[in-house]
Design a protein around this motif. Structure first.
Motif, PDB file in Angstrom:
ATOM      1  N   LEU A  20      14.010 -24.594 -11.726  1.00  0.00           N
ATOM      2  CA  LEU A  20      14.339 -25.540 -13.174  1.00  0.00           C
ATOM      3  C   LEU A  20      14.932 -24.391 -13.875  1.00  0.00           C
ATOM      4  CD1 LEU A  20      10.745 -26.880 -13.081  1.00  0.00           C
ATOM      5  CD2 LEU A  20      12.598 -28.007 -12.243  1.00  0.00           C
ATOM      6  N   PRO A  21      15.679 -25.164 -14.948  1.00  0.00           N
ATOM      7  CA  PRO A  21      16.278 -24.375 -16.022  1.00  0.00           C
ATOM      8  C   PRO A  21      15.254 -23.470 -16.806  1.00  0.00           C
ATOM      9  CG  PRO A  21      16.857 -26.553 -16.479  1.00  0.00           C
ATOM     10  CD  PRO A  21      15.750 -26.344 -15.258  1.00  0.00           C
ATOM     11  N   ARG A  22      14.040 -24.000 -16.817  1.00  0.00           N
ATOM     12  CA  ARG A  22      12.853 -22.958 -17.294  1.00  0.00           C
ATOM     13  C   ARG A  22      11.472 -23.431 -16.495  1.00  0.00           C
ATOM     14  NH1 ARG A  22      11.807 -24.086 -23.431  1.00  0.00           N
ATOM     15  NH2 ARG A  22      10.449 -22.161 -23.077  1.00  0.00           N
ATOM     16  N   PRO A  23      10.584 -22.544 -16.588  1.00  0.00           N
ATOM     17  CA  PRO A  23       9.372 -22.892 -15.973  1.00  0.00           C
ATOM     18  C   PRO A  23       8.753 -24.189 -16.841  1.00  0.00           C
ATOM     19  CG  PRO A  23       9.422 -20.559 -16.376  1.00  0.00           C
ATOM     20  CD  PRO A  23      10.577 -20.930 -17.108  1.00  0.00           C
ATOM     21  N   ARG A  24       8.158 -24.831 -15.796  1.00  0.00           N
ATOM     22  CA  ARG A  24       7.778 -26.159 -16.389  1.00  0.00           C
ATOM     23  C   ARG A  24       6.352 -26.703 -15.442  1.00  0.00           C
ATOM     24  NH1 ARG A  24      10.407 -29.943 -19.134  1.00  0.00           N
ATOM     25  NH2 ARG A  24      11.034 -27.846 -20.099  1.00  0.00           N
ATOM     26  N   ALA A  25       5.464 -27.153 -16.105  1.00  0.00           N
ATOM     27  CA  ALA A  25       4.260 -27.828 -15.643  1.00  0.00           C
ATOM     28  C   ALA A  25       3.936 -28.927 -16.456  1.00  0.00           C
ATOM     29  CB  ALA A  25       3.245 -26.868 -15.494  1.00  0.00           C
ATOM     30  N   GLU A  26       3.048 -29.859 -15.728  1.00  0.00           N
ATOM     31  CA  GLU A  26       2.452 -31.044 -16.417  1.00  0.00           C
ATOM     32  C   GLU A  26       3.406 -32.012 -17.055  1.00  0.00           C
ATOM     33  OE1 GLU A  26      -1.834 -29.863 -17.874  1.00  0.00           O
ATOM     34  OE2 GLU A  26      -0.328 -28.268 -18.512  1.00  0.00           O
ATOM     35  N   GLY A  27       4.649 -32.116 -16.582  1.00  0.00           N
ATOM     36  CA  GLY A  27       5.447 -32.828 -17.149  1.00  0.00           C
ATOM     37  C   GLY A  27       5.660 -34.212 -16.005  1.00  0.00           C
ATOM     38  N   VAL A  28       6.715 -35.294 -16.313  1.00  0.00           N
ATOM     39  CA  VAL A  28       6.752 -36.468 -15.515  1.00  0.00           C
ATOM     40  C   VAL A  28       8.022 -36.236 -14.587  1.00  0.00           C
ATOM     41  CG1 VAL A  28       7.130 -38.967 -15.620  1.00  0.00           C
ATOM     42  CG2 VAL A  28       5.689 -37.615 -17.239  1.00  0.00           C
ATOM     43  N   LEU A  29       7.860 -35.904 -13.325  1.00  0.00           N
ATOM     44  CA  LEU A  29       8.796 -35.717 -12.278  1.00  0.00           C
ATOM     45  C   LEU A  29       8.911 -37.319 -11.632  1.00  0.00           C
ATOM     46  CD1 LEU A  29      10.797 -33.811 -10.958  1.00  0.00           C
ATOM     47  CD2 LEU A  29       9.031 -33.572  -9.426  1.00  0.00           C
ATOM     48  N   THR A  30      10.217 -37.820 -11.374  1.00  0.00           N
ATOM     49  CA  THR A  30      10.407 -38.911 -10.698  1.00  0.00           C
ATOM     50  C   THR A  30      11.788 -39.136 -10.418  1.00  0.00           C
ATOM     51  OG1 THR A  30      11.452 -40.140 -12.693  1.00  0.00           O
ATOM     52  CG2 THR A  30       8.984 -40.296 -12.621  1.00  0.00           C
ATOM     53  N   THR A  31      11.906 -39.930  -9.335  1.00  0.00           N
ATOM     54  CA  THR A  31      13.206 -40.288  -8.690  1.00  0.00           C
ATOM     55  C   THR A  31      13.637 -41.513  -9.095  1.00  0.00           C
ATOM     56  OG1 THR A  31      12.516 -38.960  -6.600  1.00  0.00           O
ATOM     57  CG2 THR A  31      14.443 -40.794  -6.349  1.00  0.00           C
ATOM     58  N   GLY A  32      14.869 -41.562  -9.923  1.00  0.00           N
ATOM     59  CA  GLY A  32      15.613 -42.697 -10.568  1.00  0.00           C
ATOM     60  C   GLY A  32      16.548 -43.182  -9.743  1.00  0.00           C
ATOM     61  N   PRO A  33      17.086 -44.336 -10.467  1.00  0.00           N
ATOM     62  CA  PRO A  33      18.563 -44.921  -9.967  1.00  0.00           C
ATOM     63  C   PRO A  33      19.451 -43.937  -9.096  1.00  0.00           C
ATOM     64  CG  PRO A  33      17.850 -45.769 -12.068  1.00  0.00           C
ATOM     65  CD  PRO A  33      17.247 -44.396 -12.081  1.00  0.00           C
ATOM     66  N   GLY A  34      19.880 -44.460  -7.941  1.00  0.00           N
ATOM     67  CA  GLY A  34      20.800 -43.485  -7.418  1.00  0.00           C
ATOM     68  C   GLY A  34      20.232 -42.421  -6.612  1.00  0.00           C
ATOM     69  N   GLY A  35      19.058 -42.309  -6.588  1.00  0.00           N
ATOM     70  CA  GLY A  35      18.446 -41.087  -5.933  1.00  0.00           C
ATOM     71  C   GLY A  35      18.288 -39.757  -7.111  1.00  0.00           C
ATOM     72  N   THR A  36      18.727 -40.094  -8.228  1.00  0.00           N
ATOM     73  CA  THR A  36      18.567 -38.876  -9.221  1.00  0.00           C
ATOM     74  C   THR A  36      17.282 -38.485  -9.290  1.00  0.00           C
ATOM     75  OG1 THR A  36      18.605 -40.499 -10.979  1.00  0.00           O
ATOM     76  CG2 THR A  36      20.724 -39.442 -10.316  1.00  0.00           C
ATOM     77  N   VAL A  37      16.923 -37.250  -9.682  1.00  0.00           N
ATOM     78  CA  VAL A  37      15.568 -36.798 -10.062  1.00  0.00           C
ATOM     79  C   VAL A  37      15.262 -36.594 -11.381  1.00  0.00           C
ATOM     80  CG1 VAL A  37      14.048 -34.934  -9.498  1.00  0.00           C
ATOM     81  CG2 VAL A  37      15.070 -36.111  -7.694  1.00  0.00           C
ATOM     82  N   HIS A  38      14.453 -37.122 -12.212  1.00  0.00           N
ATOM     83  CA  HIS A  38      14.508 -36.627 -13.411  1.00  0.00           C
ATOM     84  C   HIS A  38      12.963 -35.851 -13.685  1.00  0.00           C
ATOM     85  CE1 HIS A  38      17.560 -39.687 -14.931  1.00  0.00           C
ATOM     86  NE2 HIS A  38      17.339 -39.912 -13.678  1.00  0.00           N
TER      87      HIS A  38
END
Length: 339
Positions: A138-156
């Motif tokens: 990831l660009p920076r360490p991250r936790a407790e966020g919302v990770l989802t797969t969106g339209p077209g197979g993009t990951v947000h």
């Protein structure tokens, strides 16, 4: 009695009585029990892959003491059985899973051990036949966020916590952020999109078409009822109807035109675990109440497979106590219509 505590007690009393105006009860869904997790574990963020529920890491219990897990499992609803998968390269909790390019990936979390319980990570791992392999960072360490797969197979990856500076070992070293990152299919690079207006951790969310619903969560000041929706075409966020009750440590699943949110916990003004289940309709911008969880929990994971939503693990008490192996299933009407 302080105003915030009075409001809390009044709200919970209304919920128990079924008189809260925003929450019409919906008797067309029901709960059933399913095969328990192989271990008791909480603070998990599972995903659904090829019709199976996949979970990895978490805070577990071993010999009565907290244990930070590197174990991974998949659940097959056809056989009502769990299968152990390859172990993670490191013990992680609050690490989120989703699907990218046809594989399960895991991002961020805390590399929990007794000497560094809250050391936040920025690694991404991909689950292949040979096991978990490094898949960038990831660009920076991250936790407790919302990770989802969106339209077209993009990951947000939206909001959550990151280190506020160079220190990264204590809970107080981290702060909620508004970042919104996207990873395209076939890429290991993360780009930035419009930031979410409200920074928070321990929220939940999911995609309905080209719109990402993010709701609940908390900051150091307490739980939030905030609901915000991202429009992919416009790269813009907007406010939506708030949760009827401010909740954090929840899980969710997309059903029809909206989101179903399960459980959660609160610490202020009084510690509690919630049994509540709420369904949000995007077309009506309205929340309704569904039958409560048989076992109230927070730090849970959820995944929809067909017309059932599996709600697993978590804890029956606020914080780290009461870690559970429960697997309870919300059975939707045929066709997945949650109302």
């Amino acid at each position: 009695m302080p105003i915030r505590r009075r409001q809390f007690l009044l709200t919970t009393a209304l919920l128990s009585s079924g008189l809260l105006p925003a929450a019409a009860r919906t008797p067309t869904v029901k709960w059933r029990a399913s095969a328990a997790l192989p271990i008791r574990t909480q603070e998990i963020y599972p995903t659904v892959h090829n019709g199976r529920l996949v979970v990895a890491g978490g805070i577990s219990r071993r010999l009565g003491a907290p244990w930070f897990s590197e174990q991974a499992y998949s659940y097959d609803p056809a056989t009502d059985a769990w299968t152990e998968l390859a172990a993670l390269p490191e013990a992680l909790h609050h690490a989120a899973l989703t699907v990218h390019d046809g594989d399960v990936i895991l991002a961020g979390g805390f590399n929990g051990a007794y000497s560094h319980v809250w050391r936040m990570r920025g690694a991404v791992y991909r689950l292949l036949e040979e096991g978990w392999v490094n898949d960038g960072n990831l660009p920076r360490p991250r936790a407790e966020g919302v990770l989802t797969t969106g339209p077209g197979g993009t990951v947000h990856l939206v909001t959550g916590q990151s280190p506020r500076g160079e220190d990264n070992s204590q809970r107080s070293d981290h702060v909620e952020v508004v970042d919104h990152w996207i990873r395209a299919p076939g890429s290991r690079r993360w780009e930035s999109l419009a930031p979410i207006p409200t920074a928070r951790n321990s929220a939940t969310g999911g995609w309905v078409g080209e719109q990402l619903i993010v709701s609940g969560g908390r900051t150091a000041s307490g739980n939030l009822d905030t609901t915000e929706i991202y429009d992919l075409r416009e790269d813009r966020w907007r406010s939506a109807a708030p949760l009827p009750l401010a909740q954090a440590g929840t899980a969710s699943a997309v059903v029809d035109d909206g989101l179903i949110i399960f459980g959660g916990e609160i610490f202020q003004p009084e510690a509690a675990v919630f049994p509540n289940v709420w369904r949000y309709s995007l077309s009506n911008d309205r929340w309704t109440e569904l039958p409560q969880m048989p076992t109230p929990r927070h730090g849970i994971g959820a995944g929809r497979i067909g017309d059932e939503v599996f709600v697993i693990g978590g804890a029956t008490e606020p914080g780290g106590s009461g870690t559970s192996d429960v697997n309870e299933v919300l059975v939707l009407p045929v066709g997945g219509n949650g109302q």
